[in-house]
Enzyme design. Structure first.
Site, PDB file in Angstrom:
ATOM      1  N   TYR A 173      -2.912 -27.676  -9.770  1.00  0.00           N
ATOM      2  CA  TYR A 173      -2.392 -29.037  -9.869  1.00  0.00           C
ATOM      3  C   TYR A 173      -2.303 -29.394 -11.338  1.00  0.00           C
ATOM      4  CZ  TYR A 173      -2.134 -34.134  -9.265  1.00  0.00           C
ATOM      5  OH  TYR A 173      -1.764 -35.453  -9.300  1.00  0.00           O
TER       6      TYR A 173
ATOM      7  N   ASP B 291      -4.084 -25.579 -18.710  1.00  0.00           N
ATOM      8  CA  ASP B 291      -4.314 -26.961 -18.303  1.00  0.00           C
ATOM      9  C   ASP B 291      -5.815 -27.136 -18.114  1.00  0.00           C
ATOM     10  OD1 ASP B 291      -4.504 -29.437 -17.262  1.00  0.00           O
ATOM     11  OD2 ASP B 291      -3.087 -29.134 -15.616  1.00  0.00           O
TER      12      ASP B 291
ATOM     13  N   LYS C 106      -9.296 -36.544 -18.512  1.00  0.00           N
ATOM     14  CA  LYS C 106     -10.601 -36.744 -17.866  1.00  0.00           C
ATOM     15  C   LYS C 106     -11.740 -36.961 -18.870  1.00  0.00           C
ATOM     16  CE  LYS C 106      -8.926 -35.285 -13.510  1.00  0.00           C
ATOM     17  NZ  LYS C 106      -8.075 -34.235 -13.023  1.00  0.00           N
TER      18      LYS C 106
HETATM   19  C1  LIG Z   1      -6.485 -34.425 -12.983  1.00  0.00           C
HETATM   20  C2  LIG Z   1      -5.633 -33.328 -13.449  1.00  0.00           C
HETATM   21  C3  LIG Z   1      -4.350 -33.573 -13.982  1.00  0.00           C
HETATM   22  C4  LIG Z   1      -3.707 -34.938 -13.965  1.00  0.00           C
HETATM   23  O1  LIG Z   1      -4.393 -35.854 -14.735  1.00  0.00           O
HETATM   24  P1  LIG Z   1      -4.140 -37.427 -14.442  1.00  0.00           P
HETATM   25  O2  LIG Z   1      -4.936 -38.113 -15.497  1.00  0.00           O
HETATM   26  O3  LIG Z   1      -4.634 -37.645 -13.044  1.00  0.00           O
HETATM   27  O4  LIG Z   1      -2.683 -37.669 -14.557  1.00  0.00           O
HETATM   28  C5  LIG Z   1      -3.650 -32.501 -14.498  1.00  0.00           C
HETATM   29  N1  LIG Z   1      -4.164 -31.264 -14.487  1.00  0.00           N
HETATM   30  C6  LIG Z   1      -5.386 -30.993 -13.984  1.00  0.00           C
HETATM   31  C7  LIG Z   1      -5.906 -29.594 -14.034  1.00  0.00           C
HETATM   32  C8  LIG Z   1      -6.154 -32.006 -13.431  1.00  0.00           C
HETATM   33  O5  LIG Z   1      -7.338 -31.722 -12.895  1.00  0.00           O
END
Ligand SMILES: *Cc1c(COP(=O)(O)O)cnc(C)c1O
Length: 434
Positions: A144, A239, A267
């Protein structure tokens, strides 16, 4: 437990907010029942609107590595708010947070802030496309990368548990430029590059996947991605929105010793406020406007409150040499404790942990990709989730999410959780007549 006020609050929310929530996974669709509305949190504990207390292993889906309402973070936010919440002009706080990130994340020389992880990954991909002058990207099924169109192809997290891996509204042309491959299969990546040698701008990967449950890379896999991207002059994007400052100070890249060209963060670096960031090699990052041609902007990018919360969090991390060792000891204690309880009750499961992240699938395993993750018994997960909730433990309301511990969690919290799991499985097994 009675969730009367949550039920009322949810009914009221549904009148004005689609599905009653502002992020889909919060709606409890994957486990059934009514989402628990929260009132406050402190350390490892959250309290709902009916006054029930829970040990929290969701931690706002990752950001709160220091726990809820950490005094240094609260102080930093309130001091910043008193000085003015936004200027739309540069502040020194942005540079300070950027310096902390560049000092701790091995591959990052320059970094830009955004207001969410989604914006970070969107911008990283645009930058990779502009830099390479190619259109296609490779992503992996079950990973994701936020809610942007290019990533909603075989996406993980709530897109997975809601069963909409390919959302309506994502155009054919967006889908055509995204090549989705199985995770942990380097040969599939090599084959994609052989069929499209000059077309793939970037490979984007969650180096430890936290959005289909926790799935770890097999030995040599990340190294292989690095070699393939170097060979074909494509940009490797890690990511680390979830894993950054979660599995180590320098994220997966530090633990595994594999350096991407670009990294996305979010995060933890916002300390609970809305933040994202993308960074990497100066040569690529300097392709951004105003010095380069690839556009990036944001009214609240680098927002002073978010920067203050991020600086307070990263300074605390920077000053605590043994933090990630302690977190991993706790995650291991929890994982092994739950493993013993599940074994005792005859529950098929496959568990892992890394740094402050942990996860359990209700299937034999090994779980190495989306296909093997999907073998998990989601019905059993739903029962387990509710049984634990009743006993004061808040896990993610979906099988396909990682769990988190924070520096505020204690051995006692973990022991209580393991006891709750023992009681929960006794109850579940008795009801199913096993
Ligand atoms: C949470 C997450 C996102 C998206 O971040 P948001 O602040 O919710 O837009 C993208 N990549 C990873 C791996 C994530 O865990």
């Amino acid at each position: 437990m009675k969730f009367e006020r949550s039920i009322t609050a949810f009914a009221r929310a549904r009148e004005v907010i689609p599905g009653g929530v502002n992020s889909s996974v919060r709606a409890f669709k994957a486990v059934g029942g009514t989402p628990v509305f929260m009132q406050r949190g402190s350390g490892a504990t959250i309290v709902d609107v009916d006054g029930h207390e829970f040990v929290d292993y969701v931690l706002s889906w990752g950001p709160l590595v220091l726990g809820h309402a950490h005094p240094a973070v609260v102080r930093a936010i309130s001091n910043a708010a008193a000085r003015g919440s936004s200027f739309g002009a540069p502040t020194e706080a942005e540079t300070e947070l950027a310096e902390l990130i560049c000092a701790m994340v091995p591959s990052i020389e320059r970094v830009r802030f955004t207001s969410s992880g989604t914006e970070a990954t969107m911008n990283a991909v645009r930058l990779a496309r502009g830099y390479t002058r190619r259109d296609k990207i490779v992503k992996f099924a079950g990973c994701y990368h936020g809610a942007a169109d290019a990533f909603l192809i075989a996406a993980g997290s709530s897109a997975l548990s809601l069963g909409v891996p390919n959302s309506p509204g994502v155009t054919q042309s967006a889908a055509r430029d995204t090549i989705a491959l199985p995770y942990n299969d380097a040969a599939a990546v090599r084959a994609a590059f052989e069929s499209h040698p000059d077309e793939i701008a970037a490979v984007i990967v969650e180096p430890y996947v936290g959005n289909m449950g926790l799935v770890m890379p097999q030995p040599g896999y990340l190294q292989a991605l690095r070699e393939i991207c170097t060979q074909y002059k494509a940009v490797l994007i890690f990511d680390e929105v979830m894993t950054g400052f979660r599995v180590a100070r320098g994220g997966v890249q530090e633990r595994e010793g594999v350096l991407p060209d670009l990294t996305t963060l979010g995060k933890v670096i916002g300390g609970g406020l809305p933040v994202g960031a993308f960074g990497g090699r100066a040569e690529i990052m300097d392709y951004l406007t105003p010095d380069g041609p690839v556009f990036h902007a944001g009214t609240l990018s680098g927002n002073p409150l978010a920067m203050a919360a991020g600086i307070a969090t990263l300074r605390t991390i920077h000053g605590d040499a043994t933090m990630y060792d302690r977190l991993e000891v706790l995650a291991k204690l929890l994982t092994n404790g739950l493993h013993e309880i599940m074994q005792k009750h005859g529950v098929s499961h496959y568990s892992s942990y890394a740094g402050s992240m942990f996860g359990t699938f209700f299937c034999e395993g090994p779980v190495v990709d989306l296909e093997s993750a999907m073998k998990s018994d989601t019905g059993l997960y739903a029962k387990y989730f509710h049984a634990m909730l009743e006993r004061g433990v808040y896990f993610a309301p979906s099988q396909f999410e990682a769990g988190f511990v924070s520096t505020a969690h204690s051995t006692r919290d973990v022991e209580r959780t393991i006891e709750a799991a023992d009681a929960s499985f006794s109850d579940i097994m008795a009801r199913s007549g096993a």
